[in-house]
Motif scaffolding. Structure first.
Motif, short mmCIF file in Angstrom:
data_model
loop_
_atom_site.label_atom_id
_atom_site.label_comp_id
_atom_site.label_asym_id
_atom_site.label_seq_id
_atom_site.Cartn_x
_atom_site.Cartn_y
_atom_site.Cartn_z
N TRP A 269 -7.50 11.22 -37.73
CA TRP A 269 -8.60 12.10 -37.36
C TRP A 269 -9.69 11.18 -36.82
CZ3 TRP A 269 -8.78 17.52 -38.67
CH2 TRP A 269 -7.64 17.97 -39.34
N ALA A 270 -10.13 11.39 -35.59
CA ALA A 270 -11.04 10.46 -34.94
C ALA A 270 -12.01 11.21 -34.02
CB ALA A 270 -10.23 9.45 -34.12
N LYS A 271 -12.97 10.45 -33.48
CA LYS A 271 -13.89 11.02 -32.48
C LYS A 271 -14.14 9.98 -31.41
CE LYS A 271 -18.31 9.71 -34.48
NZ LYS A 271 -19.62 10.14 -34.89
N GLU A 272 -14.59 10.44 -30.27
CA GLU A 272 -14.90 9.55 -29.16
C GLU A 272 -16.00 8.58 -29.56
OE1 GLU A 272 -15.99 11.95 -25.79
OE2 GLU A 272 -14.10 13.07 -25.84
N GLY A 273 -15.87 7.33 -29.15
CA GLY A 273 -16.90 6.34 -29.39
C GLY A 273 -16.95 5.79 -30.80
N GLU B 194 -10.37 0.72 -34.35
CA GLU B 194 -9.73 -0.34 -35.16
C GLU B 194 -8.48 0.18 -35.85
OE1 GLU B 194 -12.42 -2.10 -37.94
OE2 GLU B 194 -13.65 -3.02 -36.38
N VAL B 195 -8.55 1.39 -36.39
CA VAL B 195 -7.39 1.98 -37.07
C VAL B 195 -6.24 2.15 -36.09
CG1 VAL B 195 -6.54 4.10 -38.15
CG2 VAL B 195 -8.72 3.10 -38.89
N LYS B 196 -6.51 2.71 -34.93
CA LYS B 196 -5.47 2.93 -33.93
C LYS B 196 -4.86 1.60 -33.46
CE LYS B 196 -7.47 7.22 -32.16
NZ LYS B 196 -8.03 7.86 -30.98
N GLN B 197 -5.71 0.61 -33.24
CA GLN B 197 -5.21 -0.70 -32.82
C GLN B 197 -4.31 -1.30 -33.89
OE1 GLN B 197 -8.26 -3.48 -31.66
NE2 GLN B 197 -6.83 -5.17 -31.49
N TYR C 172 1.63 7.36 -34.31
CA TYR C 172 0.66 8.24 -34.93
C TYR C 172 0.23 9.33 -33.96
CZ TYR C 172 -2.75 5.57 -32.24
OH TYR C 172 -3.44 4.97 -31.21
N GLU C 173 -0.30 10.39 -34.52
CA GLU C 173 -0.88 11.48 -33.75
C GLU C 173 -2.38 11.42 -33.97
OE1 GLU C 173 -1.17 16.33 -34.10
OE2 GLU C 173 0.53 15.32 -35.02
N VAL D 88 -7.23 9.02 -42.21
CA VAL D 88 -5.83 8.77 -41.84
C VAL D 88 -4.94 9.45 -42.87
CG1 VAL D 88 -4.09 7.03 -41.35
CG2 VAL D 88 -6.50 6.54 -40.87
N GLU D 89 -4.08 10.34 -42.39
CA GLU D 89 -3.11 11.01 -43.25
C GLU D 89 -1.76 10.32 -43.05
OE1 GLU D 89 -4.74 15.51 -43.64
OE2 GLU D 89 -3.67 15.04 -41.79
#
Length: 91
Positions: free
Chosen positions: A10-14, A20-23, A32-33, A59-60
């Motif tokens: 679960w994220a937002k722009e900027g 960092e989590v996605k990287q 991941y979705e 993060v789930e």
């Protein structure tokens, strides 16, 4: 029969921490979705109902109909949950 690991960010722009989590997940080869909460307060409402927070990243991580939500900021919290799901993907 084990099912594939399911990860939702679960994220937002900027959001620096979201990036960092996605990287981290990409570097570890974990698919991941993303659920973008930017301009979607109703999605933040879901986080509040599920986890009592409105902030991101959340993060789930789940497998075999068992999942855990990571609401604390920091890669170390994600690593601990991944270890609990027996995914020894760390160094």
């Amino acid at each position: 029969m084990g099912k594939e690991l399911s990860v939702v960010v679960w994220a937002k722009e900027g959001c620096h921490y979201c990036g960092e989590v996605k990287q981290y997940l990409e570097e570890k080869g974990i698919k991941y979705e993303t659920i973008d909460v930017t301009h979607h307060d109703e999605r933040r409402d879901i986080l509040e109902i599920k986890y009592g927070v409105r902030h991101v990243p959340v993060v789930e991580i789940g497998q075999n109909e068992v999942y855990e939500g990571v609401t604390q900021v920091g890669i170390e919290h994600i690593e601990k949950v991944l270890e609990r799901f027996n995914h020894k993907i760390l160094k």
